[in-house]
Design a protein around this motif. Structure first.
Motif, mmCIF file in Angstrom:
data_model
loop_
_atom_site.group_PDB
_atom_site.id
_atom_site.type_symbol
_atom_site.label_atom_id
_atom_site.label_comp_id
_atom_site.label_asym_id
_atom_site.label_seq_id
_atom_site.Cartn_x
_atom_site.Cartn_y
_atom_site.Cartn_z
ATOM 1 N N VAL A 11 -5.757 6.025 9.744
ATOM 2 C CA VAL A 11 -6.375 6.734 8.564
ATOM 3 C C VAL A 11 -7.523 5.968 8.145
ATOM 4 O O VAL A 11 -8.611 6.717 8.207
ATOM 5 C CB VAL A 11 -5.578 7.250 7.461
ATOM 6 N N LEU A 99 -6.345 13.006 12.245
ATOM 7 C CA LEU A 99 -6.408 12.206 11.003
ATOM 8 C C LEU A 99 -6.537 13.389 9.922
ATOM 9 O O LEU A 99 -6.993 14.419 10.025
ATOM 10 C CB LEU A 99 -7.567 11.474 11.223
ATOM 11 N N ALA A 103 -9.620 12.037 4.476
ATOM 12 C CA ALA A 103 -10.025 10.882 4.850
ATOM 13 C C ALA A 103 -11.222 11.083 5.263
ATOM 14 O O ALA A 103 -12.190 10.091 4.926
ATOM 15 C CB ALA A 103 -9.031 10.061 5.653
ATOM 16 N N GLN B 73 -0.819 17.417 12.043
ATOM 17 C CA GLN B 73 -1.179 16.184 12.588
ATOM 18 C C GLN B 73 -0.640 16.097 13.989
ATOM 19 O O GLN B 73 -1.486 15.723 14.670
ATOM 20 C CB GLN B 73 -0.709 15.136 11.723
#
Lengths: 232, 204
Positions: A11, A99, A103, B73
């Motif tokens: 990240v 990701l 972030a 994700q």
């Protein structure tokens, strides 16, 4: 495709890669960075010329004028935060990246602050001289701008993310951001005025610091959610 | 574990217009899903909906039997997306752009140099993207796919702007990917000649 050879992006690596890329882009197109800075410098130098050379008046209005100019310069630079990424499709690539989007948005905001917030802080002592600000007060001015521009960049990232799909969104963006930015402006300018009057400044600085921490912890998530909505 | 993409009862409206309704299909490794339809028939919207970029009116997309939105994700880890807009920065060089990509998603072991030679763009490495032609930029987008480790390739009109040789290269890359147990979803209004199981969805 063996797992051992995979390079798994972290990240933090992703966030720094985004910030690094935006700084590289800013380096290749310095005009975008210099625009808000010129605006800030012009407002702050033209003001003393137009109100006359009375020292008391300049000392009184200095903090307010410098802070308003800084706020408007930040607003000016916010519009383009996600716009180019939206236009060339790289925002979409970030949306489908594994990701966390928050972030990546924070990475972009860091680069934005480094290219538009920090330069304002660095040139502010020069402009403070046109208002005959003493050295100690100039220090307080830089400190308030340092904390305030961080909040403004982060708040701005929410507004820029919300308006990224819209045409000519500058006015709407200002309208969205200004109410949230008011505390920064009020406490920023007031703290510098108090410093000029020789009074304590800790309270104002603590408030600005707290506001910066608050926006730092909430804005990336809000910006990420807004980006997903505006990309539908 | 073999990957599996299942879409159930997908329905999407744009304004009053229904783009597709009750669309269901499943995609297994080594399979190609071809989306056909005229301009504006909703091919891109369907692709974007599967990738999780648009919210659907009804229905759900599952990756390995888990809804995509609940595991964004890991789904995005298995996905690489080639949109109509290539998604590169015009001011950065080809290599700088691809290096940035490598920080965004899992990379496979392929050598950058070898991939660029294969795509015929190794001479353009130090040039900024803006000086590349549209077709050359498409090839860089192909390099992004080849360098990524993703199982599922989603391509929106991949052969646009490519020359004859580039088109056959795309087909070759797709069939190679399918032979490695990869999956491809492709929107195209041109005929595709690929020696692999092909499902076709025609949008009206």
């Amino acid at each position: 495709m063996s797992a051992a050879e995979q390079h798994i992006p972290g990240v933090f690596t992703g966030m720094m890669a985004v910030a690094r890329r935006d700084l590289l882009l800013a380096w290749k197109r310095p005009g975008d960075v210099l625009n808000p800075l010129f605006f800030f410098a012009m407002v702050a130098t033209l003001f003393p010329l137009s109100v006359g050379p009375s020292i008391e008046q300049l000392e009184l209005s200095g903090p307010g004028v410098l802070w308003v100019a800084a706020l408007l310069a930040m607003l000016l630079s916010l519009n383009s935060l996600f716009l180019t990424d939206h236009e060339d499709g790289s925002l979409e690539q970030m949306l489908v990246s594994p990701l966390p989007l928050s972030a990546l948005a924070l990475g972009k905001t860091i680069a934005h602050w480094l290219t538009s917030g920090l330069p304002l802080v660095l040139v502010s002592p020069l402009l403070a001289m046109t208002f005959r600000m003493p050295v100690a007060v100039t220090g307080v001015l830089m400190l308030t701008l340092l904390l305030g521009t961080v909040s403004l960049s982060l708040l701005g990232s929410i507004g820029a993310a919300l308006t990224v799909g819209l045409q000519r969104s500058t006015a709407l963006l200002s309208l969205l951001i200004l109410p949230l930015a008011m505390p920064v402006l009020i406490f920023g300018a007031r703290t510098v005025s108090l410093a000029a009057a020789g009074e304590g400044v800790a309270g104002g600085l603590y408030f600005l610091a707290a506001y910066a921490v608050l926006t730092l912890s909430l804005a990336p998530f809000a910006a990420a959610a807004a980006l997903r909505i505006s990309n539908e | 574990m073999t990957a599996k993409l299942t879409c159930d009862d997908l329905t999407l409206f744009r304004g009053d217009r229904c783009l597709f309704e009750g669309l269901s299909f499943a995609l297994k490794p080594s399979e190609l899903l071809l989306l056909e339809g005229d301009n504006g028939s909703g091919k891109t919207s369907l692709l974007r909906a599967i990738a999780g970029l648009i919210e659907l009116e009804r229905g759900r997309v599952c990756w390995n039997d888990v809804p995509v939105l609940a595991q964004r994700q890991s789904f995005h880890n298995s996905l690489v997306w080639m949109a109509h807009r290539v998604g590169f920065k015009a001011d950065l060089t080809l290599v700088e752009n691809l290096q940035f990509e490598s920080a965004l998603r899992l990379q496979c072991a392929a050598e950058l140099e070898a991939v660029l030679v294969r795509l015929g763009i190794h001479r353009l490495k130090r040039l900024p993207m803006r000086s590349l032609s549209a077709g050359q930029q498409r090839r860089v987008a192909l390099a992004r796919m080849l360098l990524s480790d993703a199982v599922l390739w989603m391509m929106d009109e991949p052969v646009t702007n490519l020359d004859r040789e580039g088109r056959s290269l795309v087909m070759q890359l797709i069939s190679e990917h399918l032979s490695r147990d990869g999956m491809v979803i492709m929107a195209s209004h041109e005929d595709v000649e690929i020696d692999a199981p092909v499902q076709t969805i025609r949008l009206q």
